[in-house]
Design an enzyme around this catalytic site. Structure first.
Site, PDB file in Angstrom:
ATOM      1  N   SER A 230       0.827  -1.213   0.000  1.00 29.65           N
ATOM      2  CA  SER A 230       0.000   0.000   0.000  1.00 29.65           C
ATOM      3  C   SER A 230       0.855   1.254   0.000  1.00 29.65           C
ATOM      4  O   SER A 230       1.993   1.268   0.478  1.00 29.65           O
ATOM      5  CB  SER A 230      -0.896   0.026   1.239  1.00 29.65           C
ATOM      6  OG  SER A 230      -1.797  -1.041   1.232  1.00 29.65           O
TER       7      SER A 230
HETATM    8  N1  SAH Z   1      -1.419  -4.626   3.985  1.00 26.70           N
HETATM    9  C1  SAH Z   1      -0.647  -4.824   2.782  1.00 26.70           C
HETATM   10  C2  SAH Z   1      -1.384  -4.393   1.521  1.00 26.70           C
HETATM   11  C3  SAH Z   1      -1.933  -5.555   0.897  1.00 26.70           C
HETATM   12  S1  SAH Z   1      -2.744  -5.509  -0.649  1.00 26.70           S
HETATM   13  C4  SAH Z   1       0.700  -4.178   2.848  1.00 26.70           C
HETATM   14  O1  SAH Z   1       0.997  -3.493   3.836  1.00 26.70           O
HETATM   15  O2  SAH Z   1       1.498  -4.378   1.949  1.00 26.70           O
HETATM   16  C5  SAH Z   1      -4.126  -6.540  -0.191  1.00 26.70           C
HETATM   17  C6  SAH Z   1      -3.809  -7.962   0.194  1.00 26.70           C
HETATM   18  O3  SAH Z   1      -5.037  -8.552   0.621  1.00 26.70           O
HETATM   19  C7  SAH Z   1      -3.305  -8.832  -0.944  1.00 26.70           C
HETATM   20  O4  SAH Z   1      -2.093  -9.434  -0.570  1.00 26.70           O
HETATM   21  C8  SAH Z   1      -4.410  -9.870  -1.132  1.00 26.70           C
HETATM   22  O5  SAH Z   1      -3.925 -11.156  -1.522  1.00 26.70           O
HETATM   23  C9  SAH Z   1      -5.034  -9.912   0.248  1.00 26.70           C
HETATM   24  N2  SAH Z   1      -6.417 -10.403   0.317  1.00 26.70           N
HETATM   25  C10 SAH Z   1      -7.432 -10.186  -0.560  1.00 26.70           C
HETATM   26  N3  SAH Z   1      -8.560 -10.813  -0.128  1.00 26.70           N
HETATM   27  C11 SAH Z   1      -8.244 -11.425   1.049  1.00 26.70           C
HETATM   28  C12 SAH Z   1      -8.969 -12.237   1.972  1.00 26.70           C
HETATM   29  N4  SAH Z   1     -10.256 -12.576   1.781  1.00 26.70           N
HETATM   30  N5  SAH Z   1      -8.324 -12.681   3.065  1.00 26.70           N
HETATM   31  C13 SAH Z   1      -7.022 -12.373   3.305  1.00 26.70           C
HETATM   32  N6  SAH Z   1      -6.278 -11.628   2.456  1.00 26.70           N
HETATM   33  C14 SAH Z   1      -6.881 -11.149   1.347  1.00 26.70           C
END
Ligand code: SAH
Length: 218
Positions: free
Chosen positions: A67
């Site tokens: 992010s």
């Molecule tokens: N918090 C992260 C940003 C992640 S982007 C950071 O600091 O880098 C969003 C993430 O959510 C992705 O890795 C995706 O695979 C995950 N994601 C999407 N749907 C999800 C779900 N139902 N349960 C867990 N993770 C999920």
């Protein structure tokens, strides 16, 4: 490949990033301190070394993103985190957001649905610094009923709706920060559980996240 060396140059760029985020309206110094203490370039391929401290999201493995720093700061500030609170994060991704929460002395439980990303974080040495950070492979829509209830819940993917099980796992008085919306843009909401079965809602700015998907992926 990643490089785990935090030079004066990196620290200087990080200070500029933190100042820029403060300039965009983030005022919680505990959030800004945590971001100053975490070498963001450790969470990205060394090909991105020079741009790791730009205020932008970047690609990581499996078509997912780390992010934007401003977004991390924004969501974390809305959490109003106190030390030792139990926090559930949905969407571990790079684990950068999770590390910011852990650096702020929360007890962090983070879930990722992509096995590859989950496995990568198990081998990521820097994260060993946080015994208060625990990783789970699973579907964030389910939460972690055996570890709840939580003081705070933070969703870092675009939620198509407010997952009912996550609301159930929130303590009374607890808060959830969640970007909701199915299109390109989501609205950041803060939900407070005022009593069992009663939720109050505050509406904040628009953001753009990758989608929160059902089920887990091998
Ligand atoms: N918090 C992260 C940003 C992640 S982007 C950071 O600091 O880098 C969003 C993430 O959510 C992705 O890795 C995706 O695979 C995950 N994601 C999407 N749907 C999800 C779900 N139902 N349960 C867990 N993770 C999920």
């Amino acid at each position: 490949m990643r490089i785990y060396e935090d030079t004066y140059r990196h620290k200087g760029m990080r200070k500029q990033l933190v100042d820029a985020i403060r300039g965009k309206g983030i005022s919680d110094e505990r959030v800004l301190d945590a971001m100053m203490n975490i070498p963001r370039h450790y969470f990205m391929d060394s090909a991105f070394d020079k741009i790791a401290y730009e205020d932008r999201a970047f690609p990581i493995a499996e078509g997912q993103t780390i992010s934007q720093p401003y977004t991390v700061a924004y969501q974390t500030q809305l959490l109003e985190l106190k030390p030792y609170e139990k926090v559930l994060e949905i969407g571990t991704g790079s684990a950068y957001q999770a590390s910011v929460l852990a650096e702020m002395e929360a007890q962090v439980f983070t879930i990722e649905r992509q096995r590859t990303l989950f496995e990568l974080n198990k081998e990521f040495g820097f994260l060993k610094k946080y015994p208060n950070l625990k990783f789970f492979y699973g579907d964030g829509f389910e939460g972690l009923p055996t570890y709840g209830p939580f003081d705070k819940v933070i969703i870092t993917a675009a939620a198509p709706f407010i997952p009912p099980k996550l609301l159930q796992q929130l303590k009374t008085g607890g808060k959830m920060i969640i970007p909701v919306g199915e299109g390109q843009v989501q609205r950041m909401l803060r939900l407070t559980k005022t009593a069992e079965g009663a939720i109050s809602q505050e509406v904040f700015d628009d953001f753009s996240f990758v989608p929160m998907l059902e089920g887990k992926n091998n």
